[in-house]
Design a protein around this motif. Structure first.
Motif, short mmCIF file in Angstrom:
data_model
loop_
_atom_site.label_atom_id
_atom_site.label_comp_id
_atom_site.label_asym_id
_atom_site.label_seq_id
_atom_site.Cartn_x
_atom_site.Cartn_y
_atom_site.Cartn_z
N SER A 1 10.92 -13.42 24.59
CA SER A 1 10.93 -11.86 23.72
C SER A 1 12.31 -11.61 23.48
CB SER A 1 10.13 -11.17 24.60
OG SER A 1 10.14 -9.66 23.75
N PHE A 2 12.61 -11.33 22.29
CA PHE A 2 13.84 -10.43 21.90
C PHE A 2 13.29 -9.25 21.34
CE2 PHE A 2 14.91 -15.00 20.78
CZ PHE A 2 15.82 -15.39 21.83
N ALA A 3 12.18 -8.73 21.91
CA ALA A 3 11.55 -7.63 21.18
C ALA A 3 12.06 -6.19 21.95
CB ALA A 3 10.09 -7.80 21.09
N GLY A 4 11.88 -6.16 23.17
CA GLY A 4 12.08 -4.91 23.73
C GLY A 4 13.61 -4.29 24.21
N GLY A 5 13.76 -3.48 24.55
CA GLY A 5 15.18 -2.92 24.90
C GLY A 5 15.38 -3.05 26.44
N LEU A 6 14.62 -4.25 27.03
CA LEU A 6 14.36 -4.26 28.33
C LEU A 6 15.65 -4.45 29.23
CD1 LEU A 6 10.63 -5.52 28.83
CD2 LEU A 6 11.44 -3.14 28.48
N PRO A 7 15.83 -4.04 30.19
CA PRO A 7 17.03 -4.62 31.11
C PRO A 7 16.72 -5.80 31.58
CG PRO A 7 16.85 -2.28 31.63
CD PRO A 7 15.74 -2.71 30.81
N SER A 8 17.36 -6.74 32.45
CA SER A 8 16.91 -7.91 32.93
C SER A 8 16.47 -7.35 34.30
CB SER A 8 17.78 -9.05 33.08
OG SER A 8 17.71 -10.07 33.96
N PRO A 9 15.22 -7.93 34.88
CA PRO A 9 14.81 -7.34 36.17
C PRO A 9 15.90 -7.95 37.13
CG PRO A 9 12.88 -8.35 35.12
CD PRO A 9 14.18 -8.47 34.04
N ASP A 10 16.59 -9.29 36.93
CA ASP A 10 17.60 -9.64 37.86
C ASP A 10 18.99 -8.61 37.95
OD1 ASP A 10 16.23 -11.75 37.64
OD2 ASP A 10 17.66 -12.77 36.20
#
Ligand SMILES: Cc1ncc(COP(=O)(O)O)c(C=O)c1O
Length: 403
Positions: A36-45
């Motif tokens: 997914s390149f969809a959300g503006g999600l930070p990496s959980p890492d």
């Protein structure tokens, strides 16, 4: 829902739509193995889990009398002090900063303070749909101004303002994301920032500066914020209010941000907060304050930069390697997004349907334009969430669909 209840909905509720981005995120969660390149999600890492766990425990045990109690609507003084030092603005009055439940919350209160239904906000197009939705929920009408490589185009801003104001249209503020803009990844240079502020001053229309990505710079020098330019060069703090966020540098689940602007704007924003959230979460605010005061934030931001910079580089390299020559894209110096333009009449809404079948997702460009003015040959890619290997794999899958 029961029809008889829907009958009672306010006009604002009845006209409210679901967010496409939230919906696509829900869909991508149900597809195993999707890239997914969809959300503006930070990496959980990037989440500092151990440090936060230990700070939450310490704050509750040592400062629980305070941090488990009701807090003030403008936010925790300890956090304000920590932010002022971190942002290098120790001179700022406590009435010039308020803590918010994420920056969306600050953007909403700012809008609530200035907007009556039908009033106009000028924004960049393509625009960030999260803020647009919060603004429309207050009844605002968004008028878009096109961008070039450096963001909102000053001559177009001036002509748009001239036209609207000559027709006595109620323009209330200008909304900009000057750094690593969502969705395009573009950054306004210093001269462009000054030019936009000069126009705001000329027409006496304030600016809301949205700055959630400023710390995530992978290349080039930091640029002074519009908020600082207004204070130091224009000598007028009323011109710009800034909304900032801990979402991308600490974790969006903490729901923490802050706004800084003139008391004439902040006092009514705080009055709205009294009615809506009462106060931000007091324990979380104190944890963030201690995180900053103990020097963790500066180090942590560097760790995030070290994590995301190679992902941005991987995405730019993958695009260069796999995309056909009729595709172009932005070169973001920071943030989380690359904006891709297909210089052929290819509809990216349809492309997404095919991409999901190949287990890869992005957000079609149309979702970032006002209704009726959609451009359909563009899409947004996020590079913070997927690994470098997934980035190469995912971009290759999209390029095969285009070929
Ligand atoms: C430009 C922009 N503004 C505001 C926000 C909202 O951030 P927060 O989580 O602080 O509400 C985002 C989140 O993606 C964003 O991209």
């Amino acid at each position: 829902m029961d029809k008889s209840v829907k009958r009672l909905y306010s006009k604002a509720t009845a006209s409210m739509k679901h967010s496409f981005i939230r919906q696509i995120l829900k869909v991508t969660k149900t597809i195993p193995g999707i890239i997914s390149f969809a959300g503006g999600l930070p990496s959980p890492d990037s989440f500092p889990k151990e440090q936060l766990a230990s700070l939450f425990s310490r704050v509750i045990l040592n400062e629980g009398d305070d941090s488990l109690q009701y807090g003030t609507s403008d936010g925790d003084k300890t956090l304000k002090k920590a932010i002022k030092l971190f942002e290098e603005v120790p001179f700022l009055g406590n009435d010039e900063i308020m803590i918010t439940v994420g920056s969306t919350n600050g953007i909403y209160y700012f809008t609530r303070t200035l907007i009556d239904p039908g009033d106009i906000i000028i924004c960049e197009v393509p625009a960030f749909p999260g803020s647009v939705a919060a603004m429309e929920a207050c009844g605002a009408k968004l008028v878009g101004v096109a961008m070039d490589r450096q963001g909102m185009i000053p001559t177009l801003l001036r002509s748009t303002l001239k036209t609207l104001l000559s027709k006595k249209q109620p323009v209330k503020f200008i909304y900009v994301i000057p750094e690593f803009q969502n969705p395009t990844g573009k950054t306004m240079g210093l001269a462009r920032r000054r030019a936009i502020i000069r126009i705001a001053e000329e027409f006496n229309i304030p600016i809301l500066e949205d700055q959630p990505y400023r710390e995530l710079r992978y290349h080039g020098k930091r640029i002074i914020t519009m908020w600082e330019i207004a204070r130091t060069e224009f000598n007028d703090p009323k011109l710009v209010t800034i909304a900032k966020s801990f979402s991308k540098i600490l974790g969006p689940g903490l729901r923490l941000g802050f706004s800084s602007g003139p008391p004439d704007i902040l006092i009514p924003m705080i009055k709205w907060a009294q009615k809506v959230t009462v106060s931000p979460d007091c324990a979380t605010q104190r944890v963030a304050a201690r995180f900053i005061q103990e020097g963790h934030l500066t180090q942590h931001i560097q760790r995030i930069i070290d994590l995301y910079r190679p992902r941005r580089d991987a995405m730019l390299k993958a695009l260069e390697t796999y995309m056909p020559d009729y595709v172009s894209w932005t070169q973001p110096k920071g943030g989380m997004f690359v904006w891709v333009t297909i210089n052929k009449p290819i509809n990216t809404d349809t492309l997404l349907e095919r991409a999901l079948k190949r287990k890869v997702a992005f957000i079609p460009g149309s979702k970032f334009y006002p209704e009726g003015r959609e451009q359909c040959n563009e899409f947004r890619l996020n590079f913070s969430y997927a690994s470098e290997e997934q980035i190469f794999d995912g971009i290759q899958r999209i390029s095969r669909l285009l070929a």
